[in-house]
Design a protein around this motif. Sequence first.
Motif, PDB file in Angstrom:
ATOM      1  N   UNK A   1       0.939  -1.208  -0.027  1.00  0.00           N
ATOM      2  CA  UNK A   1       0.060   0.012  -0.186  1.00  0.00           C
ATOM      3  C   UNK A   1       0.952   1.401  -0.024  1.00  0.00           C
ATOM      4  N   UNK A   2       1.848   1.137   0.764  1.00  0.00           N
ATOM      5  CA  UNK A   2       2.836   2.516   0.666  1.00  0.00           C
ATOM      6  C   UNK A   2       3.591   2.344  -0.550  1.00  0.00           C
ATOM      7  N   UNK A   3       3.953   1.447  -1.154  1.00  0.00           N
ATOM      8  CA  UNK A   3       4.561   1.334  -2.162  1.00  0.00           C
ATOM      9  C   UNK A   3       3.643   2.135  -3.352  1.00  0.00           C
ATOM     10  N   UNK A   4       2.509   1.718  -3.361  1.00  0.00           N
ATOM     11  CA  UNK A   4       1.656   2.405  -4.362  1.00  0.00           C
ATOM     12  C   UNK A   4       1.444   3.814  -4.212  1.00  0.00           C
ATOM     13  N   UNK A   5       1.342   4.319  -2.790  1.00  0.00           N
ATOM     14  CA  UNK A   5       1.266   5.657  -2.628  1.00  0.00           C
ATOM     15  C   UNK A   5       2.569   6.419  -2.979  1.00  0.00           C
ATOM     16  N   UNK A   6       3.619   5.528  -3.104  1.00  0.00           N
ATOM     17  CA  UNK A   6       4.904   6.290  -3.660  1.00  0.00           C
ATOM     18  C   UNK A   6       4.920   6.371  -4.929  1.00  0.00           C
ATOM     19  N   UNK A   7       4.319   5.430  -5.980  1.00  0.00           N
ATOM     20  CA  UNK A   7       4.133   5.408  -7.243  1.00  0.00           C
ATOM     21  C   UNK A   7       3.097   6.485  -7.684  1.00  0.00           C
ATOM     22  N   UNK A   8       2.089   6.642  -6.900  1.00  0.00           N
ATOM     23  CA  UNK A   8       1.030   7.761  -6.994  1.00  0.00           C
ATOM     24  C   UNK A   8       1.758   9.348  -7.045  1.00  0.00           C
ATOM     25  N   UNK A   9       2.565   9.402  -6.074  1.00  0.00           N
ATOM     26  CA  UNK A   9       3.211  10.699  -5.880  1.00  0.00           C
ATOM     27  C   UNK A   9       4.256  10.888  -6.981  1.00  0.00           C
ATOM     28  N   UNK A  10       4.789   9.806  -7.480  1.00  0.00           N
ATOM     29  CA  UNK A  10       5.877   9.934  -8.595  1.00  0.00           C
ATOM     30  C   UNK A  10       5.105  10.222  -9.914  1.00  0.00           C
TER      31      UNK A  10
ATOM     32  N   UNK B   1       2.366  11.863  -9.986  1.00  0.00           N
ATOM     33  CA  UNK B   1       1.666  13.402  -9.909  1.00  0.00           C
ATOM     34  C   UNK B   1       2.906  14.415 -10.165  1.00  0.00           C
ATOM     35  N   UNK B   2       3.921  13.979 -10.289  1.00  0.00           N
ATOM     36  CA  UNK B   2       5.200  15.012 -10.434  1.00  0.00           C
ATOM     37  C   UNK B   2       5.714  15.431  -8.904  1.00  0.00           C
ATOM     38  N   UNK B   3       5.298  14.647  -7.846  1.00  0.00           N
ATOM     39  CA  UNK B   3       6.002  15.246  -6.543  1.00  0.00           C
ATOM     40  C   UNK B   3       6.801  14.184  -6.020  1.00  0.00           C
ATOM     41  N   UNK B   4       8.214  14.121  -6.559  1.00  0.00           N
ATOM     42  CA  UNK B   4       8.971  13.146  -6.127  1.00  0.00           C
ATOM     43  C   UNK B   4       9.536  13.228  -4.957  1.00  0.00           C
ATOM     44  N   UNK B   5       9.325  14.420  -4.132  1.00  0.00           N
ATOM     45  CA  UNK B   5       9.766  14.664  -2.634  1.00  0.00           C
ATOM     46  C   UNK B   5       8.693  14.847  -1.727  1.00  0.00           C
ATOM     47  N   UNK B   6       7.501  14.226  -2.145  1.00  0.00           N
ATOM     48  CA  UNK B   6       6.328  14.452  -1.452  1.00  0.00           C
ATOM     49  C   UNK B   6       6.579  13.690   0.110  1.00  0.00           C
TER      50      UNK B   6
ATOM     51  N   UNK C   1      14.149  12.921   1.949  1.00  0.00           N
ATOM     52  CA  UNK C   1      13.971  13.891   3.101  1.00  0.00           C
ATOM     53  C   UNK C   1      14.827  15.024   2.990  1.00  0.00           C
ATOM     54  N   UNK C   2      16.080  14.759   2.662  1.00  0.00           N
ATOM     55  CA  UNK C   2      16.784  15.746   2.497  1.00  0.00           C
ATOM     56  C   UNK C   2      16.662  16.659   1.067  1.00  0.00           C
ATOM     57  N   UNK C   3      16.357  15.971  -0.168  1.00  0.00           N
ATOM     58  CA  UNK C   3      15.734  16.417  -1.116  1.00  0.00           C
ATOM     59  C   UNK C   3      14.594  17.364  -1.107  1.00  0.00           C
TER      60      UNK C   3
END
Length: 215
Positions: free
Chosen positions: A101-110, A112-117, A202-204
């Motif tokens: 589920x977390x990995x799917x959220x990561x893919x969704x953020x990517x 959406x063009x938000x790589x550092x969400x 997180x640094x990014x």
Amino acid sequence: MTTLSIRLLNALLVCMQIAIAVAVLMVLVIFAIHVAAGGPFTANWPVVAKAPVMSLPLAGGAGAVRIDQGVLALTSPDWKPEFIQLMMVGIFATGANLAIARLRAVLAAIAAGRPFAEEIVAGLRLIGWLLIGWLGLEIAHALIAQPLLLAAARPEGGVMLGASISSLAGAEPTRAFRLMFDLDWLKLAAGLFALALAHAFSIGRALADDNAAIV
């Protein structure tokens, strides 16, 4: 990563979640059937075995063990071994579902063009700790669950069964069987890598926020 590849990965992850849910449901149904029928209950473990096939009754007629192709199958009126395996499957399935589920959220953020969400950082951290926790669960099973499960499993014929931490010193090699356990350092390495990646993201994210503030 294109939108099409992200959609494909997401679809594969959904299929994995469905497969895990079906597997857990099957294990739960089997246990419920055994409970309703009053047993016998079964449990299986990989085992270090010299003999290819062996079937032996347990002392006192309380079930039997069968060792075949590196797998020990315990059949017994005692429900605890099968229940503990059910609990292990449930814990693993819960952790795997959370990680997916977390990995799917990561893919969704990517996508959406938000790589550092924030969800990417939080998701990678959770995945890292789940991988490390998976290794910890296997160690706890070897140190605690296995000795308890085999305490009452005493085959006839001088055969010895032991947990993966047992040495079985002095036993006849062809009549001594130890449950298998290998410390999987890959899980630890993968977990630490995910935590390090989360720290890098997180640094990014902090740098991106500083740049946005300056602009």
